[in-house]
Design an enzyme around this catalytic site. Structure first.
Site, PDB file in Angstrom:
ATOM      1  N   ASP A  82      43.208  28.060  37.688  1.00  0.00           N
ATOM      2  CA  ASP A  82      41.777  28.114  37.988  1.00  0.00           C
ATOM      3  C   ASP A  82      41.085  26.756  37.758  1.00  0.00           C
ATOM      4  OD1 ASP A  82      39.448  29.615  38.576  1.00  0.00           O
ATOM      5  OD2 ASP A  82      39.013  29.866  36.441  1.00  0.00           O
ATOM      6  N   GLY A 215      31.926  32.786  38.689  1.00  0.00           N
ATOM      7  CA  GLY A 215      30.775  33.057  37.828  1.00  0.00           C
ATOM      8  C   GLY A 215      30.350  34.510  37.917  1.00  0.00           C
TER       9      GLY A 215
HETATM   10  O1  G3H Z   1      36.652  30.608  37.318  1.00  0.00           O
HETATM   11  C1  G3H Z   1      36.249  31.457  36.510  1.00  0.00           C
HETATM   12  C2  G3H Z   1      35.051  32.235  36.770  1.00  0.00           C
HETATM   13  O2  G3H Z   1      34.274  31.692  37.756  1.00  0.00           O
HETATM   14  C3  G3H Z   1      34.409  32.877  35.607  1.00  0.00           C
HETATM   15  O3  G3H Z   1      33.000  32.939  35.605  1.00  0.00           O
HETATM   16  O4  G3H Z   1      32.700  32.904  33.150  1.00  0.00           O
HETATM   17  O5  G3H Z   1      30.815  33.505  34.642  1.00  0.00           O
HETATM   18  O6  G3H Z   1      32.738  35.039  34.367  1.00  0.00           O
HETATM   19  P1  G3H Z   1      32.278  33.633  34.368  1.00  0.00           P
HETATM   20 ZN    ZN Z   2      34.920  29.557  38.220  1.00  0.00          ZN
END
Ligand code: G3H
Ligand code: ZN
Length: 288
Positions: A82, A215
């Site tokens: 990621d 996100g």
């Molecule tokens: O790449 C990881 C995600 O976009 C996580 O987003 O921390 O807001 O759940 P978050």
């Molecule tokens: Zn992310």
């Protein structure tokens, strides 16, 4: 566990209007919670590790943990590297057995983002590893809890024309887009609304490239459902899992200040992660 690929599932989610959750982890207990939830609701699942999470766990160890868990829980699970920015780490993830890698060149000028994304695609596709690119920047960092309203900068939202050019030139499989969400959550639970019009415009231009929402934590359920209807097929969740895990441990230690045996206190964290992941998988609309 079946022989179905991540590509198969992403295509299926486009056809049947659901999204596959990507749940990030950096501990064995988080991993266990995610697998237990996926097994319970009979869902495929994507496991995400960022550069920081992968460095902590070790790329080889991460792959080994996921592989053994797939067999133990009989779940179709896919590992995604990621927000990779370092090309050497991305290559390592490809070589060691990740199913997908996300190249995050979103802070680069478009030309450069395209140039590096092409290199990643060329390398990863040789080994049948899917590539996610990113156009438009998704701000901040997972874990953060914002006391004040979070303001998305207009210039960070994905420009549909740029998205179209990026996918044509790079031939990425998936595209992460900035449409109002951010990494982290707002303390009062009112994250900004998803820009659905922007999403429609992007979808029109990029056709069947898999659309990814980052996100995901703190985003309103109704916004998530609408985004899935409009073409989002993968949703990333991290912050809410980190918070569930940490809160479970903190509350345990407030009550049992003298508990020193990890296998006695860590199951609470596993349960908390399992519950949260189960809720999200249901929200994302997959049916067995
Ligand atoms: O790449 C990881 C995600 O976009 C996580 O987003 O921390 O807001 O759940 P978050
Ligand atoms: Zn992310």
């Amino acid at each position: 566990m079946s022989n179905l690929t991540l590509k198969y599932y992403l295509k299926d989610s486009q056809k049947n209007h659901y999204a596959i959750g990507q749940f990030n982890f950096s501990t064995f207990e988080q991993l266990r919670g995610i697998f237990m939830a996926a097994k319970k609701v009979k869902s495929p699942v994507i496991l995400g590790t960022s550069e920081g999470e992968s460095n902590y766990l070790g790329i080889k160890e991460t792959v080994a943990l996921v592989e053994i868990s797939k067999i133990k829980y009989k779940v179709d699970a896919f590992l995604n590297f990621d927000h990779g920015k370092n090309l050497d780490l991305i290559k390592k993830a490809v070589d060691y057995g990740y199913s997908a890698v996300h190249f995050d060149g979103s802070r680069m000028p478009l030309e450069e983002n395209i140039k590096y994304a092409k290199k990643v695609v060329e390398y990863a596709h040789k080994k049948n590893v899917l590539v996610e690119g990113e156009v438009g920047a998704i701000g901040t960092e997972s874990s953060k809890i914002y006391k004040k309203d979070f303001k998305i900068k207009e210039k960070d939202l994905t420009n549909p024309e740029e998205a179209e050019r990026f996918v044509k030139e790079t031939r990425v499989d998936s595209l992460a887009i900035s449409i109002g969400t951010f990494h982290g959550i707002e303390a009062h639970g009112r994250n900004p609304r998803i820009r659905l019009e922007r999403l429609k415009e992007i979808k029109k231009r990029i056709g069947n490239v898999f659309l990814v929402l980052h996100g995901g934590s703190g985003t309103r359920d109704d916004d998530i459902k609408k985004a899935i209807k409009l073409g989002i097929v993968k949703i990333n969740i991290n912050t809410e899992l980190r918070i569930a895990y940490t809160r479970a441990l903190k509350s345990n230690f407030r009550k049992k200040t003298e508990e020193n045996t990890p296998y006695k206190y860590l199951p609470r964290a596993i349960d908390a992660v399992q519950k949260k992941v189960g809720e999200k998988i249901k929200l994302f609309g997959i049916k067995n």
